[in-house]
Design an enzyme around this catalytic site. Structure first.
Site, PDB file in Angstrom:
ATOM      1  CG  HIS A  45      -0.460   0.089   2.534  1.00 18.29           C
ATOM      2  ND1 HIS A  45      -0.251   1.285   3.173  1.00 18.29           N
ATOM      3  CD2 HIS A  45      -0.087  -0.866   3.404  1.00 18.29           C
ATOM      4  CE1 HIS A  45       0.219   1.056   4.390  1.00 18.29           C
ATOM      5  NE2 HIS A  45       0.336  -0.244   4.553  1.00 18.29           N
TER       6      HIS A  45
ATOM      7  CG  ASP B 160       2.465   0.655   7.887  1.00 19.14           C
ATOM      8  OD1 ASP B 160       2.056   0.194   6.822  1.00 19.14           O
ATOM      9  OD2 ASP B 160       1.744   0.782   8.898  1.00 19.14           O
TER      10      ASP B 160
ATOM     11  CD  GLU C 108      -3.229  -1.246   5.050  1.00 18.73           C
ATOM     12  OE1 GLU C 108      -3.213  -2.290   5.723  1.00 18.73           O
ATOM     13  OE2 GLU C 108      -2.844  -0.156   5.529  1.00 18.73           O
ATOM     14  CD  GLU C 109      -1.708   2.426   7.352  1.00 19.65           C
ATOM     15  OE1 GLU C 109      -2.411   1.934   8.253  1.00 19.65           O
ATOM     16  OE2 GLU C 109      -0.482   2.216   7.234  1.00 19.65           O
TER      17      GLU C 109
ATOM     18  CG  ASP D 279       1.517  -3.413   5.127  1.00 25.95           C
ATOM     19  OD1 ASP D 279       2.349  -2.523   5.348  1.00 25.95           O
ATOM     20  OD2 ASP D 279       0.344  -3.386   5.568  1.00 25.95           O
TER      21      ASP D 279
ATOM     22  CG  HIS E 124       0.084   3.376  12.166  1.00 28.21           C
ATOM     23  ND1 HIS E 124      -0.941   2.543  12.582  1.00 28.21           N
ATOM     24  CD2 HIS E 124       0.423   2.941  10.928  1.00 28.21           C
ATOM     25  CE1 HIS E 124      -1.191   1.648  11.639  1.00 28.21           C
ATOM     26  NE2 HIS E 124      -0.384   1.873  10.620  1.00 28.21           N
TER      27      HIS E 124
HETATM   28  N1  BES Z   1       1.037  -2.443   8.106  1.00 29.48           N
HETATM   29  C1  BES Z   1      -0.121  -2.422   8.926  1.00 29.48           C
HETATM   30  C2  BES Z   1      -0.543  -3.792   9.394  1.00 29.48           C
HETATM   31  C3  BES Z   1       0.308  -4.435  10.446  1.00 29.48           C
HETATM   32  C4  BES Z   1       0.713  -3.727  11.563  1.00 29.48           C
HETATM   33  C5  BES Z   1       0.628  -5.763  10.309  1.00 29.48           C
HETATM   34  C6  BES Z   1       1.484  -4.365  12.521  1.00 29.48           C
HETATM   35  C7  BES Z   1       1.352  -6.397  11.264  1.00 29.48           C
HETATM   36  C8  BES Z   1       1.797  -5.678  12.377  1.00 29.48           C
HETATM   37  C9  BES Z   1      -1.272  -1.804   8.167  1.00 29.48           C
HETATM   38  O1  BES Z   1      -0.890  -0.757   7.343  1.00 29.48           O
HETATM   39  C10 BES Z   1      -2.261  -1.281   9.153  1.00 29.48           C
HETATM   40  O2  BES Z   1      -1.959  -0.412   9.908  1.00 29.48           O
HETATM   41  N2  BES Z   1      -3.456  -1.855   9.152  1.00 29.48           N
HETATM   42  C11 BES Z   1      -4.479  -1.430  10.051  1.00 29.48           C
HETATM   43  C12 BES Z   1      -5.735  -2.204   9.824  1.00 29.48           C
HETATM   44  C13 BES Z   1      -6.586  -1.669   8.699  1.00 29.48           C
HETATM   45  C14 BES Z   1      -7.804  -2.547   8.536  1.00 29.48           C
HETATM   46  C15 BES Z   1      -7.001  -0.230   8.949  1.00 29.48           C
HETATM   47  C16 BES Z   1      -4.037  -1.681  11.484  1.00 29.48           C
HETATM   48  O3  BES Z   1      -3.377  -2.695  11.728  1.00 29.48           O
HETATM   49  O4  BES Z   1      -4.417  -0.882  12.344  1.00 29.48           O
HETATM   50 ZN    ZN Z   2       0.820  -1.025   6.402  1.00 29.30          ZN
END
Ligand code: BES
Ligand code: ZN
Length: 424
Positions: free
Chosen positions: A224, A243, A277-278, A305, A382
């Site tokens: 993403h 990320d 994605e976020e 990712d 984040h």
């Molecule tokens: N890269 C993250 C996902 C992630 C974080 C995988 C830590 C493994 C460990 C992704 O960009 C993300 O932040 N996803 C969101 C969920 C999405 C449905 C909004 C998250 O994990 O909060």
């Molecule tokens: Zn991510």
């Protein structure tokens, strides 16, 4: 699968308006009980709340066994309440995620129904055999760490952030279209196209290498492009180096090597940088649903990712939930065969944590090789501190994922051994 209206109506509770602290547009989302309670406590404006009980499934090798049940809520909520929800889920529940966004009530209901009866794979599984060693071994040395590093640097420093609604997010998307077009220059079998999302300005970007003999069968490698710090606005600093500039950089390097070397896949290869994605996997959800609606044959999808922070001793962690066990085993066998010095293990996210889940939710096969065991991944994501220096200012870890993705692209993209004499 039980999609009957009755199943929902009997479980429906309409709360109407709750609070009026925000005034953003309403979006469809689903979430578990704990996240829902946080949303209620925050006084978020919400409508049309309904819930269903779904089984809790064990991820990984024991998939299929259930561990009791949980309540999933489907509702429309003020979009402005979502960053706070993500923040609180992180602070109070000690996990990421919290919700999935849906295009409509029906799409939300279908997604939740799939927890109850998961879809059968629509396509017969491909042949997971390793039979292109000469080609893969010739291409692997062409992958360059310096290329991956410079892409991460560019993506994480040229824009304040790459959020799906900001100028930075839109400019970064346009920048990827240009960069990828330059990579494709001179190849008539390659297209680079922005993929428009009507609900927000950031576009996904798709680079397609048309397959020579099985062009209708598609192999997807994605990551993403967007970044976030939670409450992200126009001037927020969200470098998102790990990320997920890292994943996009890892896959762009595979595309660069395949294109400059003149490799021609039998199946169609698509490299995708997903938007949004976020904010609930929205870009990938739109694309996967679109492909499914068009009957496109996606043979397999690989998600990259977070590839550049080696927080644990292992090199590659295969995510076991919302992924396909047979393809995961294939990816592990590619690592064992082509990259025998890498250590590979398993871990689970525990929720639909990235774009692989969008493919899985639409009945396709997906895998997600990740930078570290869960909990040992980058602690800086984040935040404004998600910068390349946290990975020692190198792409030494991310390049391993380029190697793995290249082996995947060529072995699955070739669908059988290479011809005896190399093609021109
Ligand atoms: N890269 C993250 C996902 C992630 C974080 C995988 C830590 C493994 C460990 C992704 O960009 C993300 O932040 N996803 C969101 C969920 C999405 C449905 C909004 C998250 O994990 O909060
Ligand atoms: Zn991510």
């Amino acid at each position: 699968m039980n999609l009957s209206h009755r199943a929902w109506v009997s479980a429906t509770l309409v709360t109407g308006l709750v609070g009026a602290a925000q005034a953003g547009p309403l979006v469809w989302v689903s979430m578990g009980e704990d996240a829902y309670q946080l949303l209620r406590a925050a006084g978020a404006r919400m409508e049309q709340v309904e819930q269903r009980t779904v089984p809790i499934r064990v991820p990984g090798p024991k998939a299929g066994t259930t561990l009791g049940s949980e309540t999933i809520h489907l509702l429309r909520v003020d979009e402005d309440a979502l960053p706070r929800l993500s923040h609180e889920v992180h602070e109070k529940l000690n996990r990421c995620g919290g919700y999935i966004a849906h295009a409509s009530r029906e799409e939300g209901r279908r997604t939740i129904a799939r927890f109850i009866s998961p879809p059968k794979q629509a396509l017969a599984p491909p042949n997971y055999v390793i039979d292109n060693a000469a080609q893969v071994n010739a291409l692997l040395p062409l992958l360059q760490e310096s290329q991956v590093r410079s892409t991460i640097t560019k993506l994480s420093t040229e824009y304040k952030n790459r959020y799906y609604t900001t100028t930075g997010g839109v400019t970064a998307s346009d920048g990827l279209v240009n960069t990828w077009k330059q990579l494709a220059a001179g190849r008539t079998d390659v297209t680079v196209k922005p993929y428009k999302h009507p609900a927000w300005p950031q576009r996904s970007v798709i680079l397609t290498i048309k397959g020579t003999t099985k062009p209708k069968e598609i192999v997807v490698i994605g990551g993403h492009m967007d970044s976030t710090i939670g409450f992200t606005s126009e001037n927020s600093i969200a470098p998102g180096a790990d990320d997920d500039a890292s994943g996009v950089a890892s896959l762009q390097e595979v595309a660069r090597v395949l294109l400059t070397s003149g490799y021609q896949p039998r199946r169609t290869l698509q490299f995708i940088a997903y938007a949004a994605e976020e904010v609930g996997l929205r870009g990938s959800a739109a694309i996967a649903a679109d492909y499914k609606a068009q009957g496109k044959k996606v043979v397999g999808a690989l998600q990259l990712d977070m590839t550049n922070y080696q927080g644990g001793v292992s090199d590659v962690t295969m995510i076991t939930d919302y992924t396909n066990a047979a393809q995961n085993n294939f990816v592990k066998s590619l690592a064992a065969f082509y990259l025998p010095t890498l250590t590979v293990n398993d871990s689970a996210c525990g929720y639909a944590c990235s774009d692989h889940a969008s493919w899985t939710n639409n009945g396709f096969v997906a895998s997600f090789p990740f930078e570290a065991p869960m909990g040992q991944h980058s602690p800086y994501i984040h935040t404004a501190q998600d910068t390349l220096d946290k990975s020692g200012n190198t792409a030494n870890h991310a390049i391993k994922f380029s190697r793995l993705a290249l082996a995947y692209a060529v072995e699955l993209g070739s669908d059988g051994p290479a011809p005896a004499s190399p093609r021109p």
